[in-house]
Design an enzyme around this catalytic site. Structure first.
Site, PDB file in Angstrom:
ATOM      1  N   ASP A   1       0.878  -1.168   0.000  1.00  0.00           N
ATOM      2  CA  ASP A   1       0.000   0.000   0.000  1.00  0.00           C
ATOM      3  C   ASP A   1       0.916   1.218   0.000  1.00  0.00           C
ATOM      4  O   ASP A   1       1.620   1.472   0.981  1.00  0.00           O
ATOM      5  CB  ASP A   1      -0.879  -0.027   1.252  1.00  0.00           C
ATOM      6  CG  ASP A   1      -1.727   1.230   1.428  1.00  0.00           C
ATOM      7  OD1 ASP A   1      -1.574   2.188   0.641  1.00  0.00           O
ATOM      8  OD2 ASP A   1      -2.523   1.263   2.383  1.00  0.00           O
ATOM      9  N   VAL A   2       0.929   1.974  -1.088  1.00  0.00           N
ATOM     10  CA  VAL A   2       1.911   3.052  -1.227  1.00  0.00           C
ATOM     11  C   VAL A   2       1.693   4.182  -0.240  1.00  0.00           C
ATOM     12  O   VAL A   2       2.571   5.040  -0.074  1.00  0.00           O
ATOM     13  CB  VAL A   2       1.938   3.620  -2.673  1.00  0.00           C
ATOM     14  CG1 VAL A   2       2.384   2.558  -3.655  1.00  0.00           C
ATOM     15  CG2 VAL A   2       0.591   4.226  -3.065  1.00  0.00           C
TER      16      VAL A   2
ATOM     17  N   TYR B   1      -7.555  14.812  -8.490  1.00  0.00           N
ATOM     18  CA  TYR B   1      -6.643  14.139  -9.416  1.00  0.00           C
ATOM     19  C   TYR B   1      -5.689  15.139 -10.056  1.00  0.00           C
ATOM     20  O   TYR B   1      -4.471  14.916 -10.107  1.00  0.00           O
ATOM     21  CB  TYR B   1      -7.455  13.411 -10.494  1.00  0.00           C
ATOM     22  CG  TYR B   1      -6.621  12.592 -11.448  1.00  0.00           C
ATOM     23  CD1 TYR B   1      -6.082  11.372 -11.055  1.00  0.00           C
ATOM     24  CD2 TYR B   1      -6.378  13.034 -12.744  1.00  0.00           C
ATOM     25  CE1 TYR B   1      -5.322  10.610 -11.926  1.00  0.00           C
ATOM     26  CE2 TYR B   1      -5.623  12.277 -13.629  1.00  0.00           C
ATOM     27  CZ  TYR B   1      -5.102  11.070 -13.219  1.00  0.00           C
ATOM     28  OH  TYR B   1      -4.343  10.322 -14.091  1.00  0.00           O
TER      29      TYR B   1
END
Length: 245
Positions: A58-59, A150
């Site tokens: 999980d980054v 984003y």
């Protein structure tokens, strides 16, 4: 002889889409590929296919980053290439965007990229240098409606790349960003040809085309750092409008 013989390449979000294309191409050029993702079944299958290794990552978990990098350094070798590819998108107008969604997108796309860069510096430095390739987007070059988190994350990746290039050049580490336009991946499922109709090259790009650019950066663009590589079919050049009939 491959362009990346013996180099260790760690790829986040590597189980499918662009990440899988990076993994396959770099493995074919002799790299020892380490795939990381949260899609464990797909990641293990791809690692078996290309003769690489897989780690769940999980980054957004900085402790997990430290653990994975330490394991790779000890058991595979010092990391020579990092591709920060993991990313998500969430659609909502800014007036109704939730704080949770904002934090999720920024956490994976931007903070996860920061954690990865920071985590590999010692390993790369011990090998005499390396290259970090951060996957941004055309959304890191221009705005898009309904994509505030984003767009913010991808502009952030672009800026982070430039700052890190200045910090890390003295250690022999190059840092660049890739800015894909519409690419045929699970993230763009549901979009039709109208999305690319006004581009100079009116089609979706392929993950393999982005991977080819990443390979060029890793193996050949040895005097390049802190800059953007745009692969978007001309999407950010302008619209290819047809004259009225």
């Amino acid at each position: 002889m491959g362009k990346l013989d013996g180099k260790v390449a760690l790829i986040t979000g590597g189980s499918r889409g662009m990440g899988a294309a990076h993994a396959r191409l770099m493995a074919s050029e002799g790299a020892k590929v380490v795939i990381t993702d949260v899609l464990d079944d797909e990641g293990h299958a791809l690692a078996d296919e290309i003769g690489g290794t897989y780690h769940h990552l999980d980054v957004t978990d900085e402790n997990a980053w430290a653990s994975v990098v330490a394991d790779v350094h000890a058991n595979v070798g010092p990391i020579g290439v990092l591709i920060n590819n993991a990313g998500i998108v969430g659609f909502s107008p800014i007036a109704t965007a939730s704080t949770d969604e904002w934090n999720r997108v920024i956490g994976i796309n931007l903070t996860g990229t920061f954690f990865g860069m920071r985590a590999v510096v010692e390993s790369m430095t011990s090998a005499g240098g390396g290259v970090i390739i951060n996957i941004s987007s055309t959304a890191g070059l221009q705005g898009y409606s309904n994509l505030s988190a984003y767009v913010a994350s991808k502009w952030g990746v672009r800026g982070l790349t430039k700052s890190a290039a200045l910090d890390l050049g003295q250690h022999g580490i190059r840092v660049v960003s890739i800015h894909p336009g519409p690419i045929k991946t699970p993230m763009t499922d549901g979009f039709g040809d109208e999305m690319t109709a006004q581009q100079a090259i009116p089609r979706f790009g392929l993950p393999e085309e982005v991977a080819a650019m990443a390979l060029f950066i890793a193996a050949d663009a040895t005097y390049t750092t802190g800059t953007e590589f745009v692969i978007d079919g001309g999407a950010t050049v302008g619209a290819a409008l047809q004259p009225p009939q």
